[in-house]
Design a protein around this motif. Structure first.
Motif, PDB file in Angstrom:
ATOM      1  N   SER A  40      27.493  94.507  31.189  1.00 44.49           N
ATOM      2  CA  SER A  40      26.687  94.480  32.402  1.00 44.49           C
ATOM      3  C   SER A  40      26.043  95.837  32.627  1.00 44.49           C
ATOM      4  CB  SER A  40      27.542  94.092  33.612  1.00 44.49           C
ATOM      5  OG  SER A  40      28.576  95.016  33.815  1.00 44.49           O
ATOM      6  N   GLU A  41      24.906  95.794  33.296  1.00 41.37           N
ATOM      7  CA  GLU A  41      24.225  97.029  33.691  1.00 41.37           C
ATOM      8  C   GLU A  41      23.366  96.745  34.902  1.00 41.37           C
ATOM      9  OE1 GLU A  41      20.163  97.842  31.346  1.00 41.37           O
ATOM     10  OE2 GLU A  41      21.875  97.690  29.990  1.00 41.37           O
ATOM     11  N   GLU A  42      23.118  97.780  35.666  1.00 46.56           N
ATOM     12  CA  GLU A  42      22.280  97.669  36.850  1.00 46.56           C
ATOM     13  C   GLU A  42      20.825  97.775  36.420  1.00 46.56           C
ATOM     14  OE1 GLU A  42      22.344 100.528  40.369  1.00 46.56           O
ATOM     15  OE2 GLU A  42      24.100  99.231  40.688  1.00 46.56           O
ATOM     16  N   VAL A  43      19.992  96.881  36.942  1.00 45.80           N
ATOM     17  CA  VAL A  43      18.558  96.903  36.658  1.00 45.80           C
ATOM     18  C   VAL A  43      17.790  96.947  37.971  1.00 45.80           C
ATOM     19  CG1 VAL A  43      18.803  95.710  34.441  1.00 45.80           C
ATOM     20  CG2 VAL A  43      18.396  94.373  36.508  1.00 45.80           C
ATOM     21  N   SER A  44      16.535  97.389  37.906  1.00 45.38           N
ATOM     22  CA  SER A  44      15.747  97.554  39.126  1.00 45.38           C
ATOM     23  C   SER A  44      14.649  96.507  39.289  1.00 45.38           C
ATOM     24  CB  SER A  44      15.117  98.946  39.146  1.00 45.38           C
ATOM     25  OG  SER A  44      14.280  99.113  38.024  1.00 45.38           O
ATOM     26  N   LYS A  45      14.631  95.517  38.397  1.00 50.01           N
ATOM     27  CA  LYS A  45      13.605  94.481  38.511  1.00 50.01           C
ATOM     28  C   LYS A  45      14.195  93.152  38.048  1.00 50.01           C
ATOM     29  CE  LYS A  45       9.591  95.797  37.918  1.00 50.01           C
ATOM     30  NZ  LYS A  45       8.330  96.356  37.569  1.00 50.01           N
ATOM     31  N   ALA A  46      13.942  92.102  38.829  1.00 54.88           N
ATOM     32  CA  ALA A  46      14.359  90.748  38.457  1.00 54.88           C
ATOM     33  C   ALA A  46      13.115  89.908  38.223  1.00 54.88           C
ATOM     34  CB  ALA A  46      15.200  90.130  39.561  1.00 54.88           C
ATOM     35  N   LEU A  47      13.212  88.996  37.280  1.00 54.47           N
ATOM     36  CA  LEU A  47      12.164  88.013  37.054  1.00 54.47           C
ATOM     37  C   LEU A  47      12.654  86.695  37.645  1.00 54.47           C
ATOM     38  CD1 LEU A  47      11.190  88.923  33.381  1.00 54.47           C
ATOM     39  CD2 LEU A  47      10.163  89.723  35.510  1.00 54.47           C
ATOM     40  N   VAL A  48      11.838  86.122  38.531  1.00 55.54           N
ATOM     41  CA  VAL A  48      12.212  84.934  39.275  1.00 55.54           C
ATOM     42  C   VAL A  48      11.256  83.806  38.900  1.00 55.54           C
ATOM     43  CG1 VAL A  48      12.578  83.993  41.591  1.00 55.54           C
ATOM     44  CG2 VAL A  48      12.975  86.422  41.156  1.00 55.54           C
ATOM     45  N   PHE A  49      11.802  82.606  38.727  1.00 51.73           N
ATOM     46  CA  PHE A  49      11.017  81.440  38.339  1.00 51.73           C
ATOM     47  C   PHE A  49      10.657  80.625  39.581  1.00 51.73           C
ATOM     48  CE2 PHE A  49      13.401  82.789  34.727  1.00 51.73           C
ATOM     49  CZ  PHE A  49      12.554  82.594  33.653  1.00 51.73           C
ATOM     50  N   ALA A  50       9.381  80.262  39.726  1.00 49.54           N
ATOM     51  CA  ALA A  50       8.911  79.538  40.909  1.00 49.54           C
ATOM     52  C   ALA A  50       9.615  78.193  41.080  1.00 49.54           C
ATOM     53  CB  ALA A  50       7.397  79.338  40.836  1.00 49.54           C
ATOM     54  N   TRP A  51       9.782  77.430  40.000  1.00 52.67           N
ATOM     55  CA  TRP A  51      10.373  76.096  40.084  1.00 52.67           C
ATOM     56  C   TRP A  51      11.884  76.112  39.850  1.00 52.67           C
ATOM     57  CZ3 TRP A  51       7.905  72.357  42.360  1.00 52.67           C
ATOM     58  CH2 TRP A  51       6.512  72.399  42.399  1.00 52.67           C
ATOM     59  N   ASN A  52      12.426  77.249  39.483  1.00 49.45           N
ATOM     60  CA  ASN A  52      13.855  77.343  39.198  1.00 49.45           C
ATOM     61  C   ASN A  52      14.392  78.663  39.755  1.00 49.45           C
ATOM     62  OD1 ASN A  52      16.410  77.081  38.161  1.00 49.45           O
ATOM     63  ND2 ASN A  52      15.781  76.895  36.035  1.00 49.45           N
ATOM     64  N   PRO A  53      14.393  78.830  41.087  1.00 49.16           N
ATOM     65  CA  PRO A  53      14.777  80.119  41.672  1.00 49.16           C
ATOM     66  C   PRO A  53      16.258  80.466  41.492  1.00 49.16           C
ATOM     67  CG  PRO A  53      14.437  78.492  43.391  1.00 49.16           C
ATOM     68  CD  PRO A  53      13.997  77.858  42.098  1.00 49.16           C
ATOM     69  N   ALA A  54      17.093  79.510  41.065  1.00 47.04           N
ATOM     70  CA  ALA A  54      18.512  79.809  40.821  1.00 47.04           C
ATOM     71  C   ALA A  54      18.681  80.742  39.621  1.00 47.04           C
ATOM     72  CB  ALA A  54      19.288  78.521  40.578  1.00 47.04           C
ATOM     73  N   LEU A  55      17.684  80.746  38.723  1.00 47.01           N
ATOM     74  CA  LEU A  55      17.742  81.588  37.529  1.00 47.01           C
ATOM     75  C   LEU A  55      16.941  82.864  37.754  1.00 47.01           C
ATOM     76  CD1 LEU A  55      18.442  82.116  34.552  1.00 47.01           C
ATOM     77  CD2 LEU A  55      16.403  80.801  33.948  1.00 47.01           C
ATOM     78  N   ARG A  56      17.607  83.987  37.543  1.00 44.36           N
ATOM     79  CA  ARG A  56      16.947  85.296  37.568  1.00 44.36           C
ATOM     80  C   ARG A  56      17.384  86.041  36.327  1.00 44.36           C
ATOM     81  NH1 ARG A  56      16.911  87.425  43.769  1.00 44.36           N
ATOM     82  NH2 ARG A  56      15.736  85.649  44.522  1.00 44.36           N
ATOM     83  N   ILE A  57      16.420  86.673  35.665  1.00 45.97           N
ATOM     84  CA  ILE A  57      16.711  87.418  34.451  1.00 45.97           C
ATOM     85  C   ILE A  57      16.075  88.800  34.552  1.00 45.97           C
ATOM     86  CG2 ILE A  57      17.000  85.374  33.001  1.00 45.97           C
ATOM     87  CD1 ILE A  57      14.143  85.701  32.044  1.00 45.97           C
ATOM     88  N   SER A  58      16.476  89.680  33.668  1.00 45.13           N
ATOM     89  CA  SER A  58      15.926  91.032  33.690  1.00 45.13           C
ATOM     90  C   SER A  58      14.621  91.086  32.899  1.00 45.13           C
ATOM     91  CB  SER A  58      16.934  92.032  33.123  1.00 45.13           C
ATOM     92  OG  SER A  58      17.184  91.754  31.768  1.00 45.13           O
ATOM     93  N   GLU A  59      13.850  92.108  33.202  1.00 48.05           N
ATOM     94  CA  GLU A  59      12.577  92.341  32.520  1.00 48.05           C
ATOM     95  C   GLU A  59      12.825  92.454  31.016  1.00 48.05           C
ATOM     96  OE1 GLU A  59       8.775  95.016  33.664  1.00 48.05           O
ATOM     97  OE2 GLU A  59      10.700  96.046  33.625  1.00 48.05           O
TER      98      GLU A  59
END
Length: 122
Positions: A40-59
């Motif tokens: 694990s690591e801390e990141v400063s940006k998340a990528l969010v999906f419009a139709w699937n907001p439960a999923l967030r991934i790193s840049e």
């Protein structure tokens, strides 16, 4: 890396933050694979999906699209784990997030909240 979402396991969906070494996750090829490590690591940006907001991934993370594995960015035609083709828009969200890298034996991508997300194979 996965920030949030439910990883499909042999025991059903499990939040990524609860995945640990030894868990059996389901690859996008529908085959169970063993998690060897979770970093694990801390990141400063998340990528969010419009139709699937439960999923967030790193840049820089890659997801399974109709055209194969692609970096999550802009507009994509996603290949959902149920076989559907989903037009999807990815947006950036600034903040501080904990991201998880799954190191999985004999697997390149796993099912997370209905989409295939690339993991680190070993």
């Amino acid at each position: 890396m996965i920030i949030s979402g439910n990883v499909q396991t042999l025991m059903g969906p499990v939040p990524v933050k609860n995945i640990k070494a030894g868990d059996m996750v389901i690859g996008t090829n529908h085959v169970p694979c063993e998690v060897k490590a979770v970093n694990s690591e801390e990141v400063s940006k998340a990528l969010v999906f419009a139709w699937n907001p439960a999923l967030r991934i790193s840049e820089g993370s890659r997801v399974q699209t109709v055209y194969g594995m692609k970096e999550a960015d802009g507009t994509l035609l996603m290949k959902a784990t149920n076989g559907a083709d989903i037009p999807e828009t990815v947006k950036e969200e600034d903040g501080t997030f904990m991201a998880y890298e799954l190191v999985v034996q004999n697997c390149k991508s796993v099912m997370v909240s209905g989409y295939g997300v690339e993991v680190t194979p070993c």
